[in-house]
Design an enzyme around this catalytic site. Structure first.
Site, PDB file in Angstrom:
ATOM      1  N   ARG A 299     -32.500   0.706  14.802  1.00 46.85           N
ATOM      2  CA  ARG A 299     -32.111  -0.657  14.415  1.00 46.85           C
ATOM      3  C   ARG A 299     -33.033  -1.712  15.002  1.00 46.85           C
ATOM      4  NH1 ARG A 299     -28.303  -1.087  10.354  1.00 46.85           N
ATOM      5  NH2 ARG A 299     -27.093   0.809  10.358  1.00 46.85           N
TER       6      ARG A 299
ATOM      7  N   PHE B  13     -21.261   1.944  10.225  1.00 46.28           N
ATOM      8  CA  PHE B  13     -22.427   1.715   9.358  1.00 46.28           C
ATOM      9  C   PHE B  13     -23.145   0.407   9.690  1.00 46.28           C
ATOM     10  CE2 PHE B  13     -21.601  -1.522   6.064  1.00 46.28           C
ATOM     11  CZ  PHE B  13     -20.248  -1.763   6.231  1.00 46.28           C
TER      12      PHE B  13
ATOM     13  N   LYS C 288     -21.036  -8.522  -9.643  1.00 44.26           N
ATOM     14  CA  LYS C 288     -20.704  -7.860  -8.383  1.00 44.26           C
ATOM     15  C   LYS C 288     -21.614  -6.653  -8.152  1.00 44.26           C
ATOM     16  CE  LYS C 288     -18.587  -6.128  -4.870  1.00 44.26           C
ATOM     17  NZ  LYS C 288     -18.188  -6.623  -3.601  1.00 44.26           N
TER      18      LYS C 288
ATOM     19  N   GLU D 119     -15.086  -9.491  -4.705  1.00 47.49           N
ATOM     20  CA  GLU D 119     -15.177  -9.913  -3.315  1.00 47.49           C
ATOM     21  C   GLU D 119     -16.608  -9.745  -2.827  1.00 47.49           C
ATOM     22  OE1 GLU D 119     -12.615 -11.410  -1.468  1.00 47.49           O
ATOM     23  OE2 GLU D 119     -14.617 -11.829  -0.727  1.00 47.49           O
TER      24      GLU D 119
ATOM     25  N   LEU E 263     -17.386 -10.531   0.482  1.00 44.11           N
ATOM     26  CA  LEU E 263     -17.407 -10.512   1.946  1.00 44.11           C
ATOM     27  C   LEU E 263     -18.135  -9.270   2.444  1.00 44.11           C
ATOM     28  CD1 LEU E 263     -15.315  -8.232   3.285  1.00 44.11           C
ATOM     29  CD2 LEU E 263     -13.627  -9.797   2.379  1.00 44.11           C
TER      30      LEU E 263
ATOM     31  N   ASP F  57       0.871  -1.185   0.000  1.00 39.70           N
ATOM     32  CA  ASP F  57       0.000   0.000   0.000  1.00 39.70           C
ATOM     33  C   ASP F  57       0.898   1.221   0.000  1.00 39.70           C
ATOM     34  OD1 ASP F  57      -3.255   0.239   1.162  1.00 39.70           O
ATOM     35  OD2 ASP F  57      -2.044   2.048   0.892  1.00 39.70           O
TER      36      ASP F  57
ATOM     37  N   LYS G 198     -22.462   3.263  -3.776  1.00 37.94           N
ATOM     38  CA  LYS G 198     -21.491   3.460  -4.855  1.00 37.94           C
ATOM     39  C   LYS G 198     -21.796   2.539  -6.032  1.00 37.94           C
ATOM     40  CE  LYS G 198     -17.666   1.297  -4.628  1.00 37.94           C
ATOM     41  NZ  LYS G 198     -16.357   0.683  -4.561  1.00 37.94           N
TER      42      LYS G 198
ATOM     43  N   ARG H  78      -0.776   2.899   7.290  1.00 36.70           N
ATOM     44  CA  ARG H  78      -1.612   1.705   7.254  1.00 36.70           C
ATOM     45  C   ARG H  78      -0.754   0.440   7.287  1.00 36.70           C
ATOM     46  NH1 ARG H  78      -7.118   1.632   3.582  1.00 36.70           N
ATOM     47  NH2 ARG H  78      -8.424   1.255   5.399  1.00 36.70           N
TER      48      ARG H  78
ATOM     49  N   CYS I 281     -20.063   0.062  -0.247  1.00 31.46           N
ATOM     50  CA  CYS I 281     -20.430  -0.594  -1.508  1.00 31.46           C
ATOM     51  C   CYS I 281     -21.795  -0.241  -2.067  1.00 31.46           C
ATOM     52  CB  CYS I 281     -20.368  -2.115  -1.328  1.00 31.46           C
ATOM     53  SG  CYS I 281     -18.691  -2.727  -1.276  1.00 31.46           S
TER      54      CYS I 281
ATOM     55  N   ARG J 175     -39.622 -18.320  -1.494  1.00 32.14           N
ATOM     56  CA  ARG J 175     -39.230 -17.559  -2.687  1.00 32.14           C
ATOM     57  C   ARG J 175     -38.723 -16.179  -2.291  1.00 32.14           C
ATOM     58  NH1 ARG J 175     -44.911 -17.757  -5.450  1.00 32.14           N
ATOM     59  NH2 ARG J 175     -45.316 -17.251  -3.286  1.00 32.14           N
TER      60      ARG J 175
ATOM     61  N   GLY K   2     -25.748   1.689   4.848  1.00 31.87           N
ATOM     62  CA  GLY K   2     -24.529   2.458   4.629  1.00 31.87           C
ATOM     63  C   GLY K   2     -23.456   1.528   4.097  1.00 31.87           C
TER      64      GLY K   2
HETATM   65  C1  UDX Z   1     -21.975  -5.501   1.203  1.00 33.57           C
HETATM   66  C2  UDX Z   1     -22.345  -6.886   0.645  1.00 33.57           C
HETATM   67  O1  UDX Z   1     -23.188  -7.571   1.577  1.00 33.57           O
HETATM   68  C3  UDX Z   1     -21.101  -7.683   0.344  1.00 33.57           C
HETATM   69  O2  UDX Z   1     -21.436  -8.923  -0.236  1.00 33.57           O
HETATM   70  C4  UDX Z   1     -20.228  -6.884  -0.607  1.00 33.57           C
HETATM   71  O3  UDX Z   1     -19.024  -7.565  -0.879  1.00 33.57           O
HETATM   72  C5  UDX Z   1     -19.919  -5.516  -0.032  1.00 33.57           C
HETATM   73  O4  UDX Z   1     -21.125  -4.842   0.300  1.00 33.57           O
HETATM   74  P1  UDX Z   1     -21.234  -4.564   3.583  1.00 33.57           P
HETATM   75  O5  UDX Z   1     -21.416  -3.206   2.974  1.00 33.57           O
HETATM   76  O6  UDX Z   1     -19.976  -4.844   4.318  1.00 33.57           O
HETATM   77  O7  UDX Z   1     -21.344  -5.689   2.455  1.00 33.57           O
HETATM   78  O8  UDX Z   1     -22.423  -4.807   4.619  1.00 33.57           O
HETATM   79  P2  UDX Z   1     -23.898  -5.435   4.564  1.00 33.57           P
HETATM   80  O9  UDX Z   1     -23.992  -6.447   5.625  1.00 33.57           O
HETATM   81  O10 UDX Z   1     -24.292  -5.832   3.214  1.00 33.57           O
HETATM   82  O11 UDX Z   1     -24.784  -4.188   5.035  1.00 33.57           O
HETATM   83  C6  UDX Z   1     -24.935  -3.010   4.262  1.00 33.57           C
HETATM   84  C7  UDX Z   1     -25.847  -2.027   4.968  1.00 33.57           C
HETATM   85  O12 UDX Z   1     -27.204  -2.469   4.938  1.00 33.57           O
HETATM   86  C8  UDX Z   1     -25.506  -1.822   6.437  1.00 33.57           C
HETATM   87  O13 UDX Z   1     -25.604  -0.457   6.768  1.00 33.57           O
HETATM   88  C9  UDX Z   1     -26.558  -2.638   7.154  1.00 33.57           C
HETATM   89  O14 UDX Z   1     -26.803  -2.167   8.451  1.00 33.57           O
HETATM   90  C10 UDX Z   1     -27.754  -2.436   6.230  1.00 33.57           C
HETATM   91  N1  UDX Z   1     -28.771  -3.491   6.369  1.00 33.57           N
HETATM   92  C11 UDX Z   1     -28.471  -4.782   6.036  1.00 33.57           C
HETATM   93  C12 UDX Z   1     -30.054  -3.185   6.832  1.00 33.57           C
HETATM   94  O15 UDX Z   1     -30.337  -2.027   7.133  1.00 33.57           O
HETATM   95  N2  UDX Z   1     -30.987  -4.180   6.933  1.00 33.57           N
HETATM   96  C13 UDX Z   1     -30.721  -5.477   6.607  1.00 33.57           C
HETATM   97  O16 UDX Z   1     -31.620  -6.312   6.711  1.00 33.57           O
HETATM   98  C14 UDX Z   1     -29.424  -5.794   6.145  1.00 33.57           C
HETATM   99  P1  ADP Z   2     -11.623  -1.239   0.225  1.00 33.26           P
HETATM  100  O1  ADP Z   2     -12.773  -1.169   1.181  1.00 33.26           O
HETATM  101  O2  ADP Z   2     -12.068  -1.363  -1.197  1.00 33.26           O
HETATM  102  O3  ADP Z   2     -10.607  -2.262   0.602  1.00 33.26           O
HETATM  103  P2  ADP Z   2      -9.878   0.862   1.253  1.00 33.26           P
HETATM  104  O4  ADP Z   2      -9.962   2.344   1.028  1.00 33.26           O
HETATM  105  O5  ADP Z   2     -10.056   0.325   2.633  1.00 33.26           O
HETATM  106  O6  ADP Z   2     -10.917   0.211   0.241  1.00 33.26           O
HETATM  107  O7  ADP Z   2      -8.478   0.320   0.736  1.00 33.26           O
HETATM  108  C1  ADP Z   2      -7.866   0.648  -0.458  1.00 33.26           C
HETATM  109  C2  ADP Z   2      -6.368   0.851  -0.220  1.00 33.26           C
HETATM  110  O8  ADP Z   2      -5.719   0.967  -1.493  1.00 33.26           O
HETATM  111  C3  ADP Z   2      -6.003   2.110   0.561  1.00 33.26           C
HETATM  112  O9  ADP Z   2      -5.283   1.741   1.725  1.00 33.26           O
HETATM  113  C4  ADP Z   2      -5.110   2.923  -0.422  1.00 33.26           C
HETATM  114  O10 ADP Z   2      -4.035   3.577   0.223  1.00 33.26           O
HETATM  115  C5  ADP Z   2      -4.589   1.836  -1.348  1.00 33.26           C
HETATM  116  N1  ADP Z   2      -4.169   2.334  -2.671  1.00 33.26           N
HETATM  117  C6  ADP Z   2      -4.851   3.111  -3.535  1.00 33.26           C
HETATM  118  N2  ADP Z   2      -4.147   3.330  -4.659  1.00 33.26           N
HETATM  119  C7  ADP Z   2      -2.955   2.677  -4.530  1.00 33.26           C
HETATM  120  C8  ADP Z   2      -1.786   2.505  -5.364  1.00 33.26           C
HETATM  121  N3  ADP Z   2      -1.711   3.038  -6.580  1.00 33.26           N
HETATM  122  N4  ADP Z   2      -0.767   1.757  -4.885  1.00 33.26           N
HETATM  123  C9  ADP Z   2      -0.856   1.193  -3.657  1.00 33.26           C
HETATM  124  N5  ADP Z   2      -1.918   1.310  -2.833  1.00 33.26           N
HETATM  125  C10 ADP Z   2      -2.969   2.036  -3.249  1.00 33.26           C
END
Ligand code: UDX
Ligand code: ADP
Length: 465
Positions: free
Chosen positions: A445, A341, A223, A164, A166, A37, A282, A42, A279, A263, A276
């Site tokens: 919540r 979040f 994705k 990903e 996760l 990184d 965005k 970090r 992902c 279903r 929030g």
């Molecule tokens: C999400 C996807 O689940 C994951 O597969 C992808 O790789 C990345 O984006 P994440 O953003 O980490 O993961 O969390 P997630 O558990 O999906 O929750 C997203 C938001 O929805 C959170 O703010 C959560 O509190 C909210 N949520 C989720 C609700 O409000 N109600 C629900 O029933 C489920």
């Molecule tokens: P994600 O949730 O997608 O993992 P993060 O913001 O937590 O996103 O992590 C992305 C990481 O990538 C940051 O730590 C950032 O510094 C690093 N990064 C971004 N651009 C470059 C680059 N050109 N070379 C190395 N690291 C980078």
């Protein structure tokens, strides 16, 4: 099992790259995994002797890092050296929504991805498999490929998409037992060899029938759409929560009743103050942008509504607090429990708490914020980033506390923003006794059911009740 790949580099040591590489290293001791990184702080935190100082909080992550770090898992700022040594390079950098120019506010900003591709092209002296791990718009692999080839070196590059899935807060469990692993690659023989090399890595702990292979474009688009479908469920149940509050129906009863239909299914149906995370918003904006750029207006409008609903829910929750507190919160102390979040993460990106706080601050409330894992600097940075008021104003109106009791003492209202388990264990009678009366709890919540808050005297409101 012995792997054809012996050396992996991962560019980006964030929420995705860090845990994913830690688990690959844990499960494949014969592969050397180096996570790099540009952010020195970090990397230093990933290398910290004290595992409580890792830059990311995830249940179970400490243990995985402890087992593999220094054995076959390394964290470094030397990006070039890691690329040079690797046969496979993962790109796990951030792809935020663009804040400027064409596609501002919607399209993904690919500048970090492009920089990585250029760096790989410049440094590489041997064949490399480049794996897109970051969430990317469909057809990004084509751009990466063009950049890699442009150096004109006698080196072969294969570009794979391996998104990903996760979720934060459960990252290690999700990586250990994924519902599926998705790998997209070129359909020709060289492409399939690359796909197989990556599939062999996952096959060390994931059964083969859960490893899905597709073409690159399907993988990229899957994705975005997986996140859009999940977010859509949250917006759907949140839309119903508003209707429940008007009609006397109870959103949890509805979720239970309809979730039993196989279903529909029971997951992702918890009404909340709004989704929030880095992902959902965005990726949907990105999907909307892509649809519109192909001229598919209705498709774009359809998905955009998921976000419109989410913004409405956050605003509705905040407006409700003001309404109930006799239409004014000016100078009133409001405790916010939770800033992340969701529970079990220190990530605050796009957290509903930020927007609810902003709304209440516009109404001149005094906020006292407590979160078990989020640092005070982060709370202020999130508010400053909105640019709604000056940094000094944010510090004057907002206090971040270490003890939840300090947030709630003499408060007019408590708002639960994150479903942290500890919030369920409070002695609410004592909290009530220490608060201004009438004392309100706004549970964003629905985690305080059965706490008998109404019986104690609280004016209690849960989402969709
Ligand atoms: C999400 C996807 O689940 C994951 O597969 C992808 O790789 C990345 O984006 P994440 O953003 O980490 O993961 O969390 P997630 O558990 O999906 O929750 C997203 C938001 O929805 C959170 O703010 C959560 O509190 C909210 N949520 C989720 C609700 O409000 N109600 C629900 O029933 C489920
Ligand atoms: P994600 O949730 O997608 O993992 P993060 O913001 O937590 O996103 O992590 C992305 C990481 O990538 C940051 O730590 C950032 O510094 C690093 N990064 C971004 N651009 C470059 C680059 N050109 N070379 C190395 N690291 C980078």
């Amino acid at each position: 099992m012995s792997h054809t790949i012996k050396n992996i580099a991962c560019i980006g040591a964030g929420y995705v790259g860090g845990p994913t590489m830690a688990v690959i290293a844990e499960k494949c001791p014969d592969i050397k995994v180096t996570v790099v990184d540009v952010n020195e702080k970090r990397i230093a935190a990933w290398n910290d002797e004290n595992l409580d100082n890792l830059p990311i909080y995830e249940p179970g992550l400490k243990e995985v890092v402890k087992g593999a770090r220094g054995r076959n898992l390394f964290f470094s700022t030397d990006v070039d050296a890691a690329i040079d040594a690797a046969e496979m390079v993962f790109i796990s950098v951030n792809t935020p929504t663009k804040t400027y120019g064409v596609g501002k506010g919607m399209a993904a900003d690919l500048k970090y991805v492009e920089l990585c591709a250029r760096q790989i092209a410049r440094v590489a002296n041997t064949d490399k498999i480049v794996v897109e791990k970051s969430t990317l718009p469909v057809r990004t692999a084509q751009s990466i490929r063009t950049i890699l080839k442009a150096e004109g070196k006698a080196v072969n590059f294969q570009v794979l998409s391996n998104p990903e899935f996760l979720a934060e807060g459960t990252a290690v469990a999700d990586l250990h037992q994924p519902d599926r692993v998705l790998i997209g690659g070129d359909q020709d023989a060289a492409g399939q060899r690359a796909v197989n090399a990556l599939a062999d890595i996952y096959a060390g702990w994931v059964s083969r029938d859960r490893i899905i292979t597709t073409n690159v474009w399907s993988s990229e688009l899957s994705k975005l759409t997986a996140n859009a479908f999940l977010a859509q469920r949250v917006s759907s149940i949140n839309a119903l929560s508003a209707l429940c509050e008007k009609s006397g129906a109870d959103v949890e009863e509805i979720a239970r009743a309809i979730g039993r239909d196989s279903r529909i299914g029971s997951k992702f149906m918890k009404a909340s103050v709004g989704f929030g995370g880095s992902c959902f918003q965005k990726d949907i904006l990105n999907l909307v942008y892509i649809a519109r750029s192909y001229g598919l207006t209705e498709v774009g409008d359809y998905w955009e509504q998921v976000i419109v609903m989410n913004d409405y829910q956050k605003r509705r929750f905040a407006a409700n607090i003001v309404n109930q507190l006799f239409n004014t919160v000016s100078g009133k102390k409001i405790a916010m429990l939770g800033w992340a979040f969701k529970k079990d993460t220190n990530d605050t990106r796009e957290s509903a708490a930020i927007y609810v706080a902003d709304y209440l601050l516009n109404e001149q409330a005094e906020l006292f914020i407590y979160d078990p894992k989020v640092k005070p600097e982060q709370v202020y940075a999130d508010l400053d980033y909105l640019n709604t008021r000056s940094e000094s104003e944010n510090r004057r109106l907002v206090t971040v506390v270490n003890q939840p009791g300090d947030a709630m003492k003499e408060a007019h209202a408590v708002a639960v923003m994150t479903e942290w388990d500890v919030f369920k264990t409070y002695d609410w009678q004592k909290v009530y006794d220490d608060m201004k009366k009438p004392a309100f709890v706004f549970d964003g919540r629905n985690i305080l059911d059965g706490s008998g808050l109404k019986e104690i005297g609280f004016m209690y409101q849960g989402i969709g009740r």
